[in-house]
Design a protein around this motif. Structure first.
Motif, PDB file in Angstrom:
ATOM      1  N   GLN A  81       0.873  -1.184   0.000  1.00  0.00           N
ATOM      2  CA  GLN A  81       0.000   0.000   0.000  1.00  0.00           C
ATOM      3  C   GLN A  81       0.897   1.216   0.000  1.00  0.00           C
ATOM      4  OE1 GLN A  81      -2.489   0.164   3.440  1.00  0.00           O
ATOM      5  NE2 GLN A  81      -4.202  -0.873   2.449  1.00  0.00           N
ATOM      6  N   ARG A 121       1.238   5.283   0.239  1.00  0.00           N
ATOM      7  CA  ARG A 121       0.642   6.593   0.533  1.00  0.00           C
ATOM      8  C   ARG A 121       1.706   7.618   0.184  1.00  0.00           C
ATOM      9  NH1 ARG A 121      -1.851   3.126   3.914  1.00  0.00           N
ATOM     10  NH2 ARG A 121      -4.080   3.447   4.259  1.00  0.00           N
ATOM     11  N   SER A 181      -6.584   2.155  -6.718  1.00  0.00           N
ATOM     12  CA  SER A 181      -6.254   3.384  -6.028  1.00  0.00           C
ATOM     13  C   SER A 181      -7.540   3.932  -5.417  1.00  0.00           C
ATOM     14  CB  SER A 181      -5.639   4.336  -7.047  1.00  0.00           C
ATOM     15  OG  SER A 181      -5.910   5.662  -6.686  1.00  0.00           O
ATOM     16  N   PHE A 182      -7.444   4.460  -4.214  1.00  0.00           N
ATOM     17  CA  PHE A 182      -8.641   4.972  -3.553  1.00  0.00           C
ATOM     18  C   PHE A 182      -8.239   6.002  -2.503  1.00  0.00           C
ATOM     19  CE2 PHE A 182      -7.025   1.521  -1.043  1.00  0.00           C
ATOM     20  CZ  PHE A 182      -7.229   1.901   0.268  1.00  0.00           C
ATOM     21  N   ASP A 195      -8.451   6.931   1.440  1.00  0.00           N
ATOM     22  CA  ASP A 195      -8.770   6.249   2.685  1.00  0.00           C
ATOM     23  C   ASP A 195      -9.513   7.176   3.651  1.00  0.00           C
ATOM     24  OD1 ASP A 195      -6.966   7.832   3.979  1.00  0.00           O
ATOM     25  OD2 ASP A 195      -5.502   6.248   4.374  1.00  0.00           O
ATOM     26  N   HIS A 196      -9.754   6.681   4.873  1.00  0.00           N
ATOM     27  CA  HIS A 196     -10.577   7.443   5.812  1.00  0.00           C
ATOM     28  C   HIS A 196      -9.873   8.671   6.369  1.00  0.00           C
ATOM     29  CE1 HIS A 196      -8.314   4.476   8.057  1.00  0.00           C
ATOM     30  NE2 HIS A 196      -8.607   5.051   9.179  1.00  0.00           N
ATOM     31  N   VAL A 204      -4.383   6.384  -1.675  1.00  0.00           N
ATOM     32  CA  VAL A 204      -3.693   5.120  -1.448  1.00  0.00           C
ATOM     33  C   VAL A 204      -3.640   4.374  -2.773  1.00  0.00           C
ATOM     34  CG1 VAL A 204      -3.644   2.974  -0.131  1.00  0.00           C
ATOM     35  CG2 VAL A 204      -4.688   5.026   0.863  1.00  0.00           C
ATOM     36  N   PRO A 244     -13.108  12.212   5.715  1.00  0.00           N
ATOM     37  CA  PRO A 244     -14.390  11.631   6.104  1.00  0.00           C
ATOM     38  C   PRO A 244     -14.462  11.105   7.536  1.00  0.00           C
ATOM     39  CG  PRO A 244     -13.191  10.123   4.680  1.00  0.00           C
ATOM     40  CD  PRO A 244     -12.375  11.371   4.761  1.00  0.00           C
ATOM     41  N   SER A 245     -13.338  10.948   8.215  1.00  0.00           N
ATOM     42  CA  SER A 245     -13.441  10.462   9.594  1.00  0.00           C
ATOM     43  C   SER A 245     -13.925  11.582  10.494  1.00  0.00           C
ATOM     44  CB  SER A 245     -12.082   9.983  10.080  1.00  0.00           C
ATOM     45  OG  SER A 245     -11.752   8.763   9.474  1.00  0.00           O
ATOM     46  N   PRO A 246     -14.712  11.241  11.488  1.00  0.00           N
ATOM     47  CA  PRO A 246     -15.155  12.277  12.428  1.00  0.00           C
ATOM     48  C   PRO A 246     -13.965  12.804  13.228  1.00  0.00           C
ATOM     49  CG  PRO A 246     -15.799  10.087  13.208  1.00  0.00           C
ATOM     50  CD  PRO A 246     -15.232   9.912  11.836  1.00  0.00           C
ATOM     51  N   TRP A 276     -13.593  13.359  16.274  1.00  0.00           N
ATOM     52  CA  TRP A 276     -13.270  12.672  17.533  1.00  0.00           C
ATOM     53  C   TRP A 276     -12.354  11.482  17.345  1.00  0.00           C
ATOM     54  CZ3 TRP A 276     -14.764   7.754  17.007  1.00  0.00           C
ATOM     55  CH2 TRP A 276     -15.960   7.437  16.360  1.00  0.00           C
ATOM     56  N   LEU A 277     -12.295  10.933  16.120  1.00  0.00           N
ATOM     57  CA  LEU A 277     -11.417   9.787  15.894  1.00  0.00           C
ATOM     58  C   LEU A 277      -9.978  10.137  16.247  1.00  0.00           C
ATOM     59  CD1 LEU A 277     -11.437   6.856  14.720  1.00  0.00           C
ATOM     60  CD2 LEU A 277     -10.595   7.876  12.609  1.00  0.00           C
ATOM     61  N   ARG A 282      -8.266   9.332  19.557  1.00  0.00           N
ATOM     62  CA  ARG A 282      -7.965   7.945  19.904  1.00  0.00           C
ATOM     63  C   ARG A 282      -6.472   7.717  20.041  1.00  0.00           C
ATOM     64  NH1 ARG A 282     -11.565   3.381  16.762  1.00  0.00           N
ATOM     65  NH2 ARG A 282     -13.475   3.815  17.915  1.00  0.00           N
TER      66      ARG A 282
END
Lengths: 474, 266, 313
Positions: free
Chosen positions: B23, B25, B51-52, B54-55, B60, B95-97, B99-100, B103
């Motif tokens: 992968q 990046r 290819s895409f 990611d969050h 990637v 796209p991740s919130p 608050w992630l 973590r």
């Protein structure tokens, strides 16, 4: 019959046989109990020969065991069933919308309908799914909704199985066995068939194929392998759908697709019905030590090259803590009042609830938030003092790990044993297929029965059995 | 500023690889203050599979090794224009919130070392002051020494050892910022050093989310906020999620890895 | 079809064939012991050799005794060719490829496993042995019958047959090789009673006593036995028959899949070098050398099939 405290689906509360069971009752009365006993044994032999076994965990050596089968069917009228279906459909629709929302804008949290911590602290939340749009917009292609009944019109949802609901092979084999052993019963009763399930499932899965699919979608079932406790079911479903049963070792990423190694080279898979948990699905993206998964499958998924059923990350919707918010979830997304009730649930993470539950352990059912299979669960009323004391230690150390529910007076259906017909507690898991074409619920489902007298635990791993489940075509 | 970048990664294997995936990046995106005018990644000895994004919104690319490959070369080249934003990267876009990014991960696990750093930064007037104080405190405790740490060191390990590289500084900063209540992330990217063309490695710095400002960058190793010499390539909760390469393979023992990076002003 | 499925089918049928072969070897050994007085336990050594596990046996036991040999061949988990090991392996492979089997075949296989496992749960008593062996044969025959009667004639069937005939050819060649010397034309032993017993044992190890009598009456000698078991295409356990079937099934796969691998070349070479010959030429070349060549070629053929059809990654 001794005194009936619980609602019995055959005798009601009055010992007058309820409508759907009338034909059956007449038949049983005309049968020689010795013949029925022989049939019961015959059924067991049939199951053993077919290989419908499951591997039991927690023993030194994996052992193949049968789930006991009881020959007395559980019967529902068409009207009862139709009513249940409306509720199930509503709930399943809401679950899919909830999953979409959670992995996108999280409107439900912004709206304050569920607390953010419910998602933030949830191990089943899969960040890698954020912003992903699953093909066809479907997250839960296959759902099992566990229901219990406490009265003529009282149904409760006990649990939503949105990851990989198992047991459908038993629904199908139980029916086959009954048809084989008691063909006369099916002449007397108009029972709606369940045998279309595999064909329906294949069609439903194919309808969710990614847009890059050309021609007829290639569907496959991914199994962890023959040592998995549900291997029989994986093989059974692949066989019945007429699709390949693949393992991680059969698969590679080729030309941007997930492809399986056939005798004629690698062939791309369009829809993968996977029976491997999220954690183990892709060692490149999740647990690197997984030997069961397919490295890179998440990459292809995120690039739109394959449909994974159910979608990764759906576990967030069948978490037991989320469960307690299901009525709000249904209302939020459908704008309707929930047609199926939830069992009232104390979330022990909340101080008031914790205080209440710790004082009433002896009368409640307390479950681990992330547990399954009936493990790590306390059934207060039937537990010994010692059980409760031991449980209390674990519970008080981590209250947030638990939810509690009142002990429901689950309905009973008679089983046939040495004493003849004897009531035993049951639950019901109808199986639901979801595709862009709609929601399809197979008439019937899996009835699990607690074979021990008075027991409320129906899990097969805890001594539960199964019954054929009939929905009458009336 | 306009930067020319060339990044070549060469893998050589003693034994041929039966099957391998990587992968990547390695593709910077046009974001706040950063415009990618040209970018291209080529793979020799392998193929691009998909290819895409990611969050974390990273580009990637998944590449596979050719069957029986003994050498795989990944070459990225491009031109990026950078404006000075004083380290401010703007509003969180997902796209991740958000608050992630609070973590913690195994590499950014909070222990006594991080907690001590947090205490020194807690007493400050503003959010930005707190974070600047934190940056200075980390630099005092953990000396920057090239080649001094191991790639799998956690934030706590680097604090215990009192030395580390940009990766360690960034992990410590992210761990401590989260402990202070700021969403924080790891950034992997390029830094143009003024005195040379060839860089030893990619650089890493941290970003913390401050109410009102959005994401703000902190390069602990250099004690500054990123300026026009910094090219953001990928972000994540820690090194693992932002790493330029993550891979798995069957066969291909005795790997040797060679990285050549050139960053030049155009 | 998945390459792994082809592999599972191939091995499922190899193991079924092996279970049957091993039980037949036990029966032969037992026959000799019962029909001839004064036979020592030494007679069991060639049986062990034919079954292909003599070195493993020696590693476990100091001496060859009748009891130990029978138990080794029937039940030993340390012997991968014991009836019990082979049936368990066949069933394990059957589970792997459950989706490729008809219900009848799977149930026959599962039923064979369940019965044989029960029969062999404890050491088999002498007086029970004939019945146990008969039951084993019955159950494996049932799987074969279900296979013939219910399976589609497609690639699934082809791989099953390839497994069956590779194993069978291998088995026949090994049985012949262990006792090749009794078949050599030698003035000394012709017509002696020892030979008769040895010949009889070879024929019965491959269930060929009746067939041989039918073809040669009671007049046949060593040369005829060798001819019968190697080159006679009417005899379903002869090498030529097995090779013919392998060629057939590889041919079906080629026309079905539309590509020709290399296995067919191996099989054709085997047919040309070893089957298009006469028995005198084989004796001239040396029977032992000939059989070693056949075994080697069968091994190579098996490996090439695995490669051609992508049995593993």
């Amino acid at each position: 019959m001794s005194e009936i405290r619980h609602f019995d689906e055959m005798w009601g509360r009055t010992e007058e046989v309820r409508g759907p069971y009338r034909e059956l009752d007449g038949w049983i009365k005309g049968e020689d109990p010795a013949r029925l006993r022989a049939k019961q044994r015959e059924a067991e032999e049939l199951f053993r020969l077919t290989g419908i076994t499951f591997n039991v965990y927690g023993r030194d050596e994996a052992e193949e065991r049968l789930i006991p089968f009881d020959i007395i069917p559980r019967i529902m009228s068409g009207a009862e069933w139709r009513k249940l279906c409306r509720g199930i459909e509503q709930r399943v629709r809401a679950i899919n919308q909830f999953l979409y929302d959670i992995y996108h804008r999280q409107e439900i949290i912004r709206a304050g309908r569920i607390p953010a911590e419910m998602i933030e602290r949830n191990a089943a939340f899969l960040p890698q799914m954020c912003g992903v749009n699953p093909p066809g917009g479907i997250y839960t292609h296959i759902v099992g909704i566990d229901l219990v009944r406490t009265g003529e019109d009282q149904f409760y949802v006990l649990e939503d199985n949105a990851r990989t609901p198992s047991g459908v092979s038993y629904m199908l084999e139980n029916r086959e066995t009954m048809l084989h052993m008691f063909p006369e019963l099916f002449a007397q009763n108009k029972v709606r068939p369940v045998s279309n399930y595999p064909t329906d499932l294949r069609r439903s899965l194919a309808a969710c194929a990614p847009t890059m699919t050309t021609g007829r979608p290639t569907v496959a079932v991914l199994t962890p392998g023959i040592f998995n406790s549900a291997y029989f079911e994986h093989a059974f479903l692949a066989d019945q759908m007429g699709v390949e049963l693949v393992e991680g070792q059969d698969i590679r990423i080729i030309d941007g697709r997930v492809a399986m190694r056939t005798t004629c080279g690698y062939k791309p898979i369009d829809v993968l019905y996977r029976r491997v948990d999220d954690d183990y699905l892709d060692p490149l993206n999740f647990r690197p030590d997984s030997q069961l998964g397919v490295p890179g499958i998440m990459d292809v998924y995120r690039a739109g090259g394959i449909t994974i059923a159910n979608a990764p990350g759906t576990g967030i919707a069948d978490d037991k803590a989320i469960y307690s918010y299901m009525p709000d979830i249904v209302e939020f997304y459908t704008g309707e009042r929930p047609l199926l009730e939830n069992v009232p649930t104390w979330r022990c993470a909340e101080a008031d609830a914790f205080a209440y539950v710790r004082e009433h352990l002896h009368e409640l059912v307390v479950k681990e938030v992330h547990g399954s299979g009936g493990y790590g669960m306390l059934v207060g009323p039937t537990a010994t003092k010692k059980d409760i004391a031991e449980f209390r230690k674990k519970f008080e150390a981590r209250p947030a790990n638990y939810i509690a529910q009142p002990t429901l007076s689950l309905s009973t259906v008679p089983i046939f044993n040495r004493a003849g017909l004897t009531p035993r507690h049951v639950d019901l898991r109808p199986f639901v297929q979801v595709s862009p074409q709609g929601i399809n619920i197979t008439p019937g489902g899996l009835t699990r029965v607690a074979l021990k007298k008075g027991s409320l635990v129906v899990n097969s791993s805890q001594g539960g059995g199964t019954k054929d489940t009939w929905v009458l075509d009336d | 500023m306009r930067l020319n970048i060339r990044h070549v990664t060469t893998y050589s294997f003693e034994d041929p690889v039966a099957y391998g995936l990587q992968q990547l990046r390695k593709t910077p995106k046009s974001t706040w203050g950063q415009t990618v005018t040209e970018w291209q990644t080529d793979v020799a000895g392998g193929a691009k599979e998909v290819s895409f994004e990611d969050h974390h919104n990273n580009v990637v690319e998944l590449i596979s090794f050719e069957r029986q490959a003994t050498k795989v070369v990944v070459t990225s080249t491009g031109v990026v224009e950078i404006d000075d934003t004083a380290g401010v990267m703007g509003k969180h876009k997902g796209p991740s919130p958000l608050w992630l990014y609070l973590r913690s991960t195994p590499l950014t696990h909070v222990g006594p070392g991080v907690r001590a750093l947090v205490r020194t930064a807690r007493e400050a007037d503003s959010d930005l002051d707190k974070l600047h104080k934190l940056m200075a405190a980390i630099r005092d405790v953990v000396a920057y020494e090239v080649g001094s740490s191991y790639p799998d060191w956690t934030a706590e390990q680097a604090i215990e050892e009192g030395r580390g590289v940009c990766q360690d500084h960034t992990h410590i900063f992210a761990a401590a910022a989260r402990e202070l209540g700021f969403p924080a992330r790891y950034v992997s990217g390029y830094l143009m050093l003024d005195d040379r063309l060839a860089q030893d490695a990619m650089h890493a710095w941290a970003e913390a989310h401050v109410d009102g400002l959005g994401w703000v960058g902190f390069d602990v190793s250099n004690s500054i906020s990123p300026d026009t010499r910094y090219v953001r390539v990928a972000t994540g909760l820690d090194y693992h999620e932002a790493a330029p390469v993550t891979g798995t393979r069957i066969g291909g023992a005795d790997e040797t890895l060679r990285v050549d990076i050139e960053v030049a002003q155009q | 079809m998945l390459g792994r499925t082809a592999n599972g089918l191939f091995w499922m049928y190899r193991y079924l064939e092996r279970a049957e072969n091993t039980s037949r070897l036990i029966e032969t050994g037992q026959r000799i012991a019962l029909t001839r007085s004064g036979v020592s336990d030494d007679e069991w050594r060639p049986v062990l050799q034919s079954a292909g596990g003599a070195p493993a046996y020696d590693a476990m036991h100091d001496a060859v005794t009748r009891d130990l040999a029978i138990d080794w061949l029937l039940r030993s988990p340390d012997n991968p060719s014991s009836v019990l090991s082979a049936v368990a392996a066949a069933r394990q492979n059957g589970r792997e490829v459950r989706t490729a089997l008809t219900e009848e075949v799977w149930e026959a296989t599962n039923g064979a496993y369940m019965t044989i496992k029960k029969l062999l749960a404890r050491k088999v008593q002498d007086r029970d042995l004939p019945e146990v062996l008969a039951s084993i044969r019955q159950h494996t025959a049932l799987v074969r019958g279900a296979t013939h009667g219910t399976m589609m004639r497609n690639d699934i069937y082809d791989f099953s047959r390839l497994g069956t005939f590779l194993e069978r050819g291998d088995n026949t060649a090994r049985i012949l090789d262990v006792k090749y010397y009794v078949l050599l034309p030698s003035a000394m032993s012709v017509g002696s009673s020892i030979d008769n017993v040895q010949w009889d044992s070879i024929l019965s190890s491959v269930s060929a006593r009746g067939g041989f009598r039918m073809a040669f009456g009671n007049a046949g000698g060593a040369r005829d036995i060798a001819q019968f078991l190697i080159l006679d295409r009417r005899m379903p356990r002869s090498l030529a028959f097995c090779v013919g079937k392998i060629l057939d099934n590889l041919g079906y796969l080629i026309s079905d899949y539309g590509f020709r691998g290399e296995a067919i070349d191996h099989a054709e070479a085997l047919a040309e070098h070893c089957m298009s010959t006469d028995i005198d030429a084989i004796f001239d070349r040396g029977l032992h050398e000939y059989l070693q060549d056949v075994l080697l070629r069968l091994g190579m053929l098996g490996r090439q099939i695995e490669i051609d059809y992508r049995f593993s990654g």
